[in-house]
Motif scaffolding. Structure first.
Motif, PDB file in Angstrom:
ATOM      1  N   LEU A 109       0.834  -1.187   0.000  1.00 29.71           N
ATOM      2  CA  LEU A 109       0.000   0.000   0.000  1.00 29.71           C
ATOM      3  C   LEU A 109       0.871   1.239   0.000  1.00 29.71           C
ATOM      4  O   LEU A 109       1.933   1.241   0.593  1.00 29.71           O
ATOM      5  CB  LEU A 109      -0.884   0.024   1.246  1.00 29.71           C
ATOM      6  CG  LEU A 109      -1.962  -1.033   1.333  1.00 29.71           C
ATOM      7  CD1 LEU A 109      -2.664  -0.906   2.678  1.00 29.71           C
ATOM      8  CD2 LEU A 109      -2.954  -0.900   0.229  1.00 29.71           C
ATOM      9  N   GLU A 110       0.368   2.269  -0.633  1.00 24.81           N
ATOM     10  CA  GLU A 110       1.105   3.524  -0.700  1.00 24.81           C
ATOM     11  C   GLU A 110       0.205   4.664  -0.264  1.00 24.81           C
ATOM     12  O   GLU A 110      -0.993   4.642  -0.475  1.00 24.81           O
ATOM     13  CB  GLU A 110       1.552   3.831  -2.130  1.00 24.81           C
ATOM     14  CG  GLU A 110       2.729   3.093  -2.609  1.00 24.81           C
ATOM     15  CD  GLU A 110       3.178   3.580  -3.979  1.00 24.81           C
ATOM     16  OE1 GLU A 110       2.515   4.436  -4.567  1.00 24.81           O
ATOM     17  OE2 GLU A 110       4.210   3.086  -4.435  1.00 24.81           O
ATOM     18  N   ALA A 111       0.800   5.665   0.323  1.00 19.83           N
ATOM     19  CA  ALA A 111       0.121   6.926   0.610  1.00 19.83           C
ATOM     20  C   ALA A 111       0.947   8.022  -0.014  1.00 19.83           C
ATOM     21  O   ALA A 111       2.171   7.941  -0.058  1.00 19.83           O
ATOM     22  CB  ALA A 111       0.004   7.137   2.112  1.00 19.83           C
ATOM     23  N   GLN A 112       0.295   9.036  -0.551  1.00 21.27           N
ATOM     24  CA  GLN A 112       1.022  10.127  -1.187  1.00 21.27           C
ATOM     25  C   GLN A 112       0.604  11.458  -0.598  1.00 21.27           C
ATOM     26  O   GLN A 112      -0.556  11.671  -0.276  1.00 21.27           O
ATOM     27  CB  GLN A 112       0.732  10.176  -2.687  1.00 21.27           C
ATOM     28  CG  GLN A 112       1.465   9.155  -3.486  1.00 21.27           C
ATOM     29  CD  GLN A 112       1.259   9.388  -4.977  1.00 21.27           C
ATOM     30  OE1 GLN A 112       0.150   9.583  -5.415  1.00 21.27           O
ATOM     31  NE2 GLN A 112       2.343   9.369  -5.712  1.00 21.27           N
ATOM     32  N   ASN A 113       1.557  12.357  -0.436  1.00 19.32           N
ATOM     33  CA  ASN A 113       1.231  13.748  -0.213  1.00 19.32           C
ATOM     34  C   ASN A 113       1.767  14.490  -1.427  1.00 19.32           C
ATOM     35  O   ASN A 113       2.102  13.875  -2.428  1.00 19.32           O
ATOM     36  CB  ASN A 113       1.746  14.272   1.138  1.00 19.32           C
ATOM     37  CG  ASN A 113       3.254  14.380   1.210  1.00 19.32           C
ATOM     38  OD1 ASN A 113       3.938  14.366   0.191  1.00 19.32           O
ATOM     39  ND2 ASN A 113       3.777  14.489   2.416  1.00 19.32           N
ATOM     40  N   ASN A 114       1.899  15.791  -1.394  1.00 19.44           N
ATOM     41  CA  ASN A 114       2.246  16.561  -2.589  1.00 19.44           C
ATOM     42  C   ASN A 114       3.531  16.118  -3.273  1.00 19.44           C
ATOM     43  O   ASN A 114       3.612  16.105  -4.482  1.00 19.44           O
ATOM     44  CB  ASN A 114       2.337  18.047  -2.242  1.00 19.44           C
ATOM     45  CG  ASN A 114       0.982  18.588  -1.882  1.00 19.44           C
ATOM     46  OD1 ASN A 114      -0.034  18.058  -2.309  1.00 19.44           O
ATOM     47  ND2 ASN A 114       0.947  19.622  -1.085  1.00 19.44           N
TER      48      ASN A 114
ATOM     49  N   SER B 224       5.862  13.441  -1.814  1.00 18.94           N
ATOM     50  CA  SER B 224       6.486  12.246  -1.253  1.00 18.94           C
ATOM     51  C   SER B 224       5.587  11.029  -1.435  1.00 18.94           C
ATOM     52  O   SER B 224       4.372  11.148  -1.513  1.00 18.94           O
ATOM     53  CB  SER B 224       6.760  12.436   0.237  1.00 18.94           C
ATOM     54  OG  SER B 224       7.620  13.505   0.447  1.00 18.94           O
ATOM     55  N   VAL B 225       6.202   9.879  -1.463  1.00 17.04           N
ATOM     56  CA  VAL B 225       5.469   8.611  -1.508  1.00 17.04           C
ATOM     57  C   VAL B 225       5.883   7.819  -0.278  1.00 17.04           C
ATOM     58  O   VAL B 225       7.059   7.741   0.060  1.00 17.04           O
ATOM     59  CB  VAL B 225       5.786   7.833  -2.803  1.00 17.04           C
ATOM     60  CG1 VAL B 225       5.112   6.472  -2.797  1.00 17.04           C
ATOM     61  CG2 VAL B 225       5.378   8.638  -4.018  1.00 17.04           C
ATOM     62  N   PHE B 226       4.896   7.231   0.376  1.00 17.91           N
ATOM     63  CA  PHE B 226       5.152   6.453   1.580  1.00 17.91           C
ATOM     64  C   PHE B 226       4.629   5.045   1.388  1.00 17.91           C
ATOM     65  O   PHE B 226       3.600   4.832   0.768  1.00 17.91           O
ATOM     66  CB  PHE B 226       4.458   7.091   2.788  1.00 17.91           C
ATOM     67  CG  PHE B 226       4.956   8.463   3.100  1.00 17.91           C
ATOM     68  CD1 PHE B 226       4.397   9.572   2.490  1.00 17.91           C
ATOM     69  CD2 PHE B 226       5.995   8.640   3.970  1.00 17.91           C
ATOM     70  CE1 PHE B 226       4.858  10.838   2.766  1.00 17.91           C
ATOM     71  CE2 PHE B 226       6.464   9.904   4.263  1.00 17.91           C
ATOM     72  CZ  PHE B 226       5.896  11.007   3.651  1.00 17.91           C
ATOM     73  N   ASP B 227       5.336   4.056   1.938  1.00 19.54           N
ATOM     74  CA  ASP B 227       4.927   2.661   1.901  1.00 19.54           C
ATOM     75  C   ASP B 227       4.486   2.225   3.291  1.00 19.54           C
ATOM     76  O   ASP B 227       5.081   2.627   4.297  1.00 19.54           O
ATOM     77  CB  ASP B 227       6.089   1.774   1.453  1.00 19.54           C
ATOM     78  CG  ASP B 227       6.520   2.050   0.030  1.00 19.54           C
ATOM     79  OD1 ASP B 227       5.644   2.246  -0.830  1.00 19.54           O
ATOM     80  OD2 ASP B 227       7.740   2.064  -0.213  1.00 19.54           O
TER      81      ASP B 227
END
Length: 66
Positions: free
Chosen positions: A1-6, A8-11
């Protein structure tokens, strides 16, 4: 799963779930992703989780993939 802000990408790195009828009674356990496998930690018991309950977590821990 990934989360994104403006920018950056986070796992998804780890999550915590609760075993029991309600939050006042029961037990919290964790799953941590190590080498693309979910490892289940329940006190002194550690095992590989074949079907981790990601959608039932109370707390999610993300780390930057950059």
């Amino acid at each position: 799963l990934e989360a994104q802000n403006n920018s950056s990408v986070f796992d998804l790195y780890a999550f915590i779930t609760h075993l029991g009828k309600n939050t006042s009674h029961g037990h919290y356990v964790s799953h941590i992703n190590k080498d693309n496998q979910w490892i289940y930690y329940n006190d002194s018991s550690v095992s590989i989780s074949q079907d981790p309950p990601i959608n039932k977590a109370y707390i999610y821990v993300y780390k930057s993939s950059k």
